[in-house]
Scaffold this motif. Structure first.
Motif, short mmCIF file in Angstrom:
data_model
loop_
_atom_site.label_atom_id
_atom_site.label_comp_id
_atom_site.label_asym_id
_atom_site.label_seq_id
_atom_site.Cartn_x
_atom_site.Cartn_y
_atom_site.Cartn_z
N ASP A 237 37.91 14.69 43.71
CA ASP A 237 36.74 13.64 43.44
C ASP A 237 37.53 12.52 42.96
O ASP A 237 38.64 12.47 42.66
CB ASP A 237 35.85 14.22 42.38
CG ASP A 237 36.48 14.33 41.03
OD1 ASP A 237 36.13 13.35 40.49
OD2 ASP A 237 37.19 15.42 40.70
N VAL A 238 36.88 11.46 43.12
CA VAL A 238 37.42 10.10 42.79
C VAL A 238 37.63 9.58 41.47
O VAL A 238 38.29 8.82 40.74
CB VAL A 238 36.26 8.87 43.53
CG1 VAL A 238 35.18 8.79 42.44
CG2 VAL A 238 37.10 7.77 43.74
N VAL A 260 43.05 6.03 48.02
CA VAL A 260 42.39 5.84 49.42
C VAL A 260 41.42 7.11 49.69
O VAL A 260 42.16 8.16 49.03
CB VAL A 260 43.26 5.41 50.46
CG1 VAL A 260 43.87 3.97 50.43
CG2 VAL A 260 44.42 6.39 50.64
N ASP A 261 40.65 7.09 50.75
CA ASP A 261 40.13 8.49 51.29
C ASP A 261 41.03 9.16 52.07
O ASP A 261 42.05 8.40 52.61
CB ASP A 261 38.84 8.07 51.92
CG ASP A 261 38.76 7.43 52.92
OD1 ASP A 261 39.04 7.97 54.16
OD2 ASP A 261 38.85 5.95 52.82
N ASN A 262 40.78 10.19 52.57
CA ASN A 262 41.72 11.21 53.23
C ASN A 262 41.86 10.39 54.60
O ASN A 262 43.02 10.46 55.29
CB ASN A 262 41.45 12.59 53.21
CG ASN A 262 40.04 13.08 53.64
OD1 ASN A 262 39.53 12.23 54.14
ND2 ASN A 262 39.83 14.27 53.36
N VAL A 284 43.27 10.28 48.07
CA VAL A 284 44.68 10.29 48.15
C VAL A 284 45.27 9.07 47.27
O VAL A 284 44.82 7.93 47.66
CB VAL A 284 45.35 10.36 49.56
CG1 VAL A 284 46.93 10.48 49.41
CG2 VAL A 284 45.09 11.36 50.22
N VAL A 285 46.05 9.36 46.15
CA VAL A 285 46.43 8.47 45.40
C VAL A 285 48.15 8.35 45.88
O VAL A 285 48.77 9.16 46.04
CB VAL A 285 46.56 8.69 43.85
CG1 VAL A 285 47.38 7.55 43.14
CG2 VAL A 285 45.20 8.74 43.18
N CYS A 286 48.33 7.29 46.51
CA CYS A 286 49.70 6.75 46.91
C CYS A 286 50.51 6.02 45.69
O CYS A 286 50.04 4.92 45.24
CB CYS A 286 49.84 5.73 47.95
SG CYS A 286 48.63 6.41 49.19
N VAL A 287 51.57 6.45 45.16
CA VAL A 287 52.35 6.02 44.32
C VAL A 287 53.59 5.85 44.58
O VAL A 287 54.53 6.49 45.02
CB VAL A 287 52.44 7.13 42.99
CG1 VAL A 287 53.10 6.40 41.87
CG2 VAL A 287 51.06 7.34 42.45
N LEU A 288 54.33 4.34 44.28
CA LEU A 288 55.57 4.19 44.64
C LEU A 288 56.33 3.86 43.15
O LEU A 288 56.18 2.97 42.60
CB LEU A 288 55.83 2.68 45.40
CG LEU A 288 57.09 2.40 45.72
CD1 LEU A 288 57.98 3.30 46.73
CD2 LEU A 288 57.25 0.88 46.37
N VAL A 289 57.69 4.70 43.14
CA VAL A 289 58.19 4.75 42.08
C VAL A 289 59.35 4.24 42.39
O VAL A 289 60.15 4.67 43.32
CB VAL A 289 58.38 6.21 41.31
CG1 VAL A 289 59.21 6.00 40.01
CG2 VAL A 289 57.15 6.82 41.16
#
Ligand SMILES: Cc1cc2nc3c(=O)[nH]c(=O)nc-3n(C[C@H](O)[C@H](O)[C@H](O)COP(=O)(O)OP(=O)(O)OC[C@H]3O[C@@H](n4cnc5c(N)ncnc54)[C@H](O)[C@@H]3O)c2cc1C
Length: 325
Positions: A237-238, A260-262, A284-289
């Motif tokens: 869920d969001v 973003v949504d899937n 989906v959460v996209c995370v750049l480290v």
């Protein structure tokens, strides 16, 4: 053929050369719409002119001003919502794509000075040699760096606002005068945005093509780290990822965060259409480290801890090491 337009084309050809100004209908039609053609009706410009340098831009603007003809600047033309589609009959479309020089990359100041036709892809190819990169929008790499920053692009990164990357620029006004912002106004150094007086770079930004034509812009560059890791974390869920995202931002752990949504994730980021996305978590959460050795590891450990705390499911990771990009 309209006699007024063909006379104008002759005058423009005298400025930019015969092969760089035309009112050929097939060529004009190719500039008549963008990807929002279903909202913005198509309209042909009266003619196209392709200057090769800023003095030619100045001469074209002064000619147009004399005849009171509208001019539409166009840099890479990836515009959306009709930004370069003419409103008035007989407009001049000023295609700046020939002006595609990277005028300077200054690794010490971490800056690049570019002309309108330089794209993010072209700039990255050169800056990566110095382990530097421009700040990227989520747009294709074929868009103009100058226009994106000048229009205050939208970013999903820690960089906040697109215009924050702009240090100074040079704009030619309709009467042929030149506006220089920041330290350009006082010296040959374009590296400083703020000096005495008002922030003219901010005052004149985001008026696409209505105040004048920006012919060069100096932007900040950022470190291209040896260690970079992208996480794709699924949630059903969001609301659940809100705390996770807050923690990442609060501790300044991520260079970029996107929720973003899937379907967008699969189609937009992975470029895959043929996949049973119903089986994936909905969001989906996209995370750049990223970071230098040691700092990267510390950030990565914390990101994983926050991820575990909120119950996200790691769908995929990319790990970019030295030399990968
Ligand atoms: C699929 C897609 C996704 C995108 N996602 C993002 C995103 O996430 N974030 C984001 O910031 N942007 C995004 N964009 C927009 C993109 O970044 C472009 O910068 C934007 O569309 C402008 O296009 P352009 O650079 O080709 O400029 P153009 O289309 O050439 O021009 C755009 C406007 O600027 C004016 N202009 C052009 N050159 C000059 C000049 N030299 N001086 C003064 N005015 C000028 C034009 O008259 C026009 O009004 C996206 C675009 C696409 C197609």
């Amino acid at each position: 053929m309209d006699g007024t337009i063909s006379k104008l084309v002759k005058e423009l050809q005298a400025i930019v050369g015969e092969e760089n100004a035309t009112d050929d209908q097939a060529i004009c039609t190719s500039y008549s719409r963008d990807q929002h053609w279903h909202f913005v009706p198509a309209k042909n410009p009266g003619c196209i002119v392709r200057p090769g340098d800023k003095e030619e831009v100045r001469a074209v603007l002064m000619l147009a001003n004399t005849h009171k003809i509208p001019v539409i600047p166009y840099s890479t033309g990836i515009n959306v919502r009709g930004l370069t589609i003419p409103v008035h009959d007989g407009s001049i479309l000023l295609d700046l794509s020939r002006m595609n020089r990277i005028l300077e990359i200054n690794p010490e100041m971490k800056t690049a000075t570019v002309e309108p036709g330089v794209t993010f892809g072209m700039l990255l190819e050169q800056t990566r040699k110095y382990k530097l990169r421009p700040a990227f929008p989520d747009a294709p790499l074929t868009v103009s760096v100058l226009v994106n920053y000048y229009l205050r692009g939208i970013y999903q990164t820690a960089a906040k606002d697109g215009h924050d990357h702009t240090l100074s620029y040079e704009m030619i006004l309709p009467n042929g005068e030149t506006l220089k912002t920041g330290s350009r106004a006082l010296s040959k150094m374009p590296y400083f945005r703020y000096g005495v007086g008002p922030d003219f770079a901010g005052m004149f930004c985001a008026h696409p093509g209505t105040c004048g034509v920006v012919t060069e812009l100096t932007a900040k560059l950022y470190r291209l780290f040896d260690h970079r890791k992208e996480y794709f974390i699924g949630f059903d869920d969001v609301n659940t990822p809100t705390r996770f995202i807050y923690n990442l931002m609060h501790d300044e752990l991520a260079a970029s965060i996107r929720l973003v949504d899937n379907q967008s994730w699969l189609k937009g980021i992975f470029g895959t259409f043929d996949y049973p996305y119903e089986e994936l978590p909905k969001f989906v959460v996209c995370v750049l480290v990223e970071g230098v050795e040691g700092v990267f590891d510390a950030k990565d450990t914390l990101v994983r801890a926050y991820m575990k705390e909120c119950g996200g499911e790691v769908l995929h990771t990319f790990y970019f090491r030295r030399g990968y990009i």
